[in-house]
Write an enzyme that holds these catalytic residues in place. Sequence first.
Site, mmCIF file in Angstrom:
data_model
loop_
_atom_site.group_PDB
_atom_site.id
_atom_site.type_symbol
_atom_site.label_atom_id
_atom_site.label_comp_id
_atom_site.label_asym_id
_atom_site.label_seq_id
_atom_site.Cartn_x
_atom_site.Cartn_y
_atom_site.Cartn_z
ATOM 1 N N LEU A 75 -4.712 -5.210 -4.188
ATOM 2 C CA LEU A 75 -3.543 -4.762 -4.087
ATOM 3 C C LEU A 75 -1.898 -4.911 -3.814
ATOM 4 C CD1 LEU A 75 -2.882 -1.556 -4.869
ATOM 5 C CD2 LEU A 75 -2.899 -1.270 -2.078
ATOM 6 N N ASP A 76 -1.262 -5.251 -4.576
ATOM 7 C CA ASP A 76 0.189 -5.703 -4.171
ATOM 8 C C ASP A 76 0.321 -6.800 -3.837
ATOM 9 O OD1 ASP A 76 1.137 -2.607 -4.475
ATOM 10 O OD2 ASP A 76 0.773 -2.130 -2.520
ATOM 11 N N ALA A 77 -0.609 -7.602 -4.509
ATOM 12 C CA ALA A 77 -0.568 -9.042 -4.051
ATOM 13 C C ALA A 77 -0.430 -10.168 -5.378
ATOM 14 C CB ALA A 77 -1.686 -9.345 -3.870
ATOM 15 N N GLY B 116 0.742 -1.412 0.303
ATOM 16 C CA GLY B 116 0.387 -0.224 -0.124
ATOM 17 C C GLY B 116 0.827 1.553 0.081
#
Lengths: 285, 285, 285, 285
Positions: free
Chosen positions: B227-229, B201
């Site tokens: 998100l960001d995964a 994040g």
Amino acid sequence: MSRVFRLVISCPDQVGIVAKVASFIADQGGSIVEANHHTETMDQWFFMRHEILASSLNNDLEGFKEKFTPIAEEFNMQWQVFDSAKPKRIALFASKESHCLADLLYRWHEKDLPGEVACVIANHDDLRSMVEWYQVPFHHVPVTPETKPEAFAKSEELAAKYEADVIVLARYMQILPPNMCRDYAGKVINIHHSFLPSFVGAKPYHQAYERGVKLIGATCHYVTEELDAGPIIEQEVIRVNHSQDIEDLKRLGRDVEKITLSRGLRYHLEDRVLIHGNKTVVFAP
Amino acid sequence: MSRVFRLVISCPDQVGIVAKVASFIADQGGSIVEANHHTETMDQWFFMRHEILASSLNNDLEGFKEKFTPIAEEFNMQWQVFDSAKPKRIALFASKESHCLADLLYRWHEKDLPGEVACVIANHDDLRSMVEWYQVPFHHVPVTPETKPEAFAKSEELAAKYEADVIVLARYMQILPPNMCRDYAGKVINIHHSFLPSFVGAKPYHQAYERGVKLIGATCHYVTEELDAGPIIEQEVIRVNHSQDIEDLKRLGRDVEKITLSRGLRYHLEDRVLIHGNKTVVFAP
Amino acid sequence: MSRVFRLVISCPDQVGIVAKVASFIADQGGSIVEANHHTETMDQWFFMRHEILASSLNNDLEGFKEKFTPIAEEFNMQWQVFDSAKPKRIALFASKESHCLADLLYRWHEKDLPGEVACVIANHDDLRSMVEWYQVPFHHVPVTPETKPEAFAKSEELAAKYEADVIVLARYMQILPPNMCRDYAGKVINIHHSFLPSFVGAKPYHQAYERGVKLIGATCHYVTEELDAGPIIEQEVIRVNHSQDIEDLKRLGRDVEKITLSRGLRYHLEDRVLIHGNKTVVFAP
Amino acid sequence: MSRVFRLVISCPDQVGIVAKVASFIADQGGSIVEANHHTETMDQWFFMRHEILASSLNNDLEGFKEKFTPIAEEFNMQWQVFDSAKPKRIALFASKESHCLADLLYRWHEKDLPGEVACVIANHDDLRSMVEWYQVPFHHVPVTPETKPEAFAKSEELAAKYEADVIVLARYMQILPPNMCRDYAGKVINIHHSFLPSFVGAKPYHQAYERGVKLIGATCHYVTEELDAGPIIEQEVIRVNHSQDIEDLKRLGRDVEKITLSRGLRYHLEDRVLIHGNKTVVFAP
């Protein structure tokens, strides 16, 4: 290695601290071997560490401390003086995995660790023979769900009996009870087998494998009541790729764990680590 | 660099795949420049990549594909053949920060990036002059809370117009909408300024500073709806210490971000990255 | 960044230097932002660097220097005080290869380099357009076997005209004449594309390839009359393997060169590098 | 670890080798666990390594070899098949310094080294107790200027008696005689305590200190008649700075030496290293 006194200070920042401390040391005839400063600008906190050649001082440790006390009070210092001739005593806590324990015992045996290994306390008996070859007392204190409180009380008692200055969890795989964390605040060092804060808790290599990271790591940190969340002393990583399975990660990780723990512990034993909130100032060479 | 065809395959593992594929290539006269295999033992999945000298083949790309199709069907392969003479077209998405964008433009300009920069789409106009010096089309598509859907639709339209094969979020600082993640599944590459999964994040350097980590990192990954995964392509770290404040972390981090993104993107452009679930097989040299 | 004075000292070691200097700074009201000491035990030489907040001092630079002079004389110090408000002026020497030049220009443009790029002097005209985009004066001074003396005289003249404090050989590929090495002793910084002392001289990547090393590197060093033998400021390496040919080594090496040069130059610009014989003390953060 | 056969091949490059070998393996029912190829474009030489699941083959090792021989002859291959169930036998040569020896013994004891430690031959008696704790035969063969030929003959005899497949010079500090280098060509592995080709010969840490390098390293290589000039298997480095004296370099270097030697040896034991002239192809994971 010549004998040195290590004067370690933290206090609110203000003009003149360095001058005052340096002048005091000079007045005592002190030859400074190494000096480090740091100001945490966020909260205006000052950190300082001096190594002073003991033979250059016109006072012994007690005299030095007595004379320094007024300055410490003037600046509201948290401070300590350590004598390299009195190396810290280490209680090693272990389980079944030997790599970190073997590494530290070997380094100590080779006079490569600036501390004294006082005893090994293990919740399994597997590593007794290795430890005893090093002529280090080995205590088997099993930990079961039922006996936890007694086991930890016994372990803490042993640590006290051996006058341990620092407890090292060399892959001990047990969570210390809160009271022990408090009793030994800033004096229990753990090696966690991940690059924290990634992969807190159990089976970090499995977690790393699942996430598909391209580097795995290890973290040497002080133990606090919150699991794997204490102040970080040292971290290291190593590159991995898709061809490595969990067993490979464990194998590669063992080397990283050993290096990271021994380096972090060395910093602690040389009084290079100053805890500040949940972070550390590490005056590494 | 000689022209090569890159045959990239993944399929359920079984005996004889390599022999079948290698024999096919040999029958076509193909000279293998580079070959990589991997078997994911967990789920018995097989991955393979060949670079074949185009001039050695007695067929063009279409002929090669047509002849290979029966084998692909026999083994239930997911497969593609890429022609190095048709480099992938890249749409660079940027915001105000220039370091990743400037790095990629420079590499492309120096013929150091095995792809074609087709256009830059930015939600701020700041970097126009730099981009235009490279004679790359620059489109300013502002994104505001109110105009998000239109802005992303416009951006996706532009990417399509420029026939982008891959979208690179070069510190774009915007979260792509789910439909765009799906439309470009496996084709949007992001650089996140932390060592994921740590510090997902916003403001990862602030998070890293707060936690007091001793290494900071960057992660190049495919964008997915979470998100960001998404699947990680490449990661890198750099050592920091207590003396570095958040601005220092940002500065040091910029170099790590540039290196990590350009390396990960290169792997993608050379068809070295095979996505498998939420992980990647990267046949790096 | 607040304005600081940087007091840099080296002198024979003796008890009391730190106290004297720290007391002097305190007497001037000086708030110390960063302090570093080092004693070279081999020859008992002492090194010290202070960053002092300019606004905290009750004197300007000249006053500060004047007051400090008696102390400097008492301890036989070599010393200088630098004002961060007067960043060093840099003359960049380049040839045809752009990666180091482009990297430094970009960093400077982004205010990421604590110095002023004053001019670029190149023995080829190829990079003019790039340099001029940054609005930096570009001078093409060809160097041929016949014109060498004139070309170097011209280049040195230009450096003087632009009041360069430091000359950076950003892959200049020419050997400076001895007189220029002497005129700018400790002020010419080169990037050599190998891990010195391995692979001195020409074509280091070819040499590295021939030798089959598993890491390639770069070295940022001061130029002296002996080729590639001056005091080393910074070094870095990257892993390679058998699959990479000389062109790959060059490509990978470019990133290492850029990082190493920019880091070494930064140390120099911040007055963190003290030359001692043919070695350096680098007070890196 | 499942039992595998490792088929290692090098030969002049030509179209069809991979197909031929892969088809042969498939015809034998062989399940390929890992495969690596490399073509040395300079001299058109081809290298290949396969790991094949032994249980998948419809032949034993001898049958496999017999069947493969015609293919090997057709392509002029240098080739070998190794059986992971017959790990290589290691003769460790040591002197007084224990770190590399202790590290390898420990790894072997923990089943972390894919080979068999057969014996230790040392020119000093100091490390006997450590070796005997591991229940490994220890032979003290002193080497003096007068007894060199006899000592090396005795050592080679012992290595033969223990059926050593590989000799590891674990900081043995003696230069092997040319005949021994020839008898064990490609089978003697040394760890040199510098980043070769820097600092060949004696006291490399002193040389590194004198030169003021910013990274120190270690090199694992095959021993040839020319000192420290044999094919390099693996290298690693660690960062140092001005504050570290020669003793510090030695201490830090010990960790690098251990890691580099154990990694290089592992590659050799797993038949991942193919010697080509004075260089190596290392099919590392």
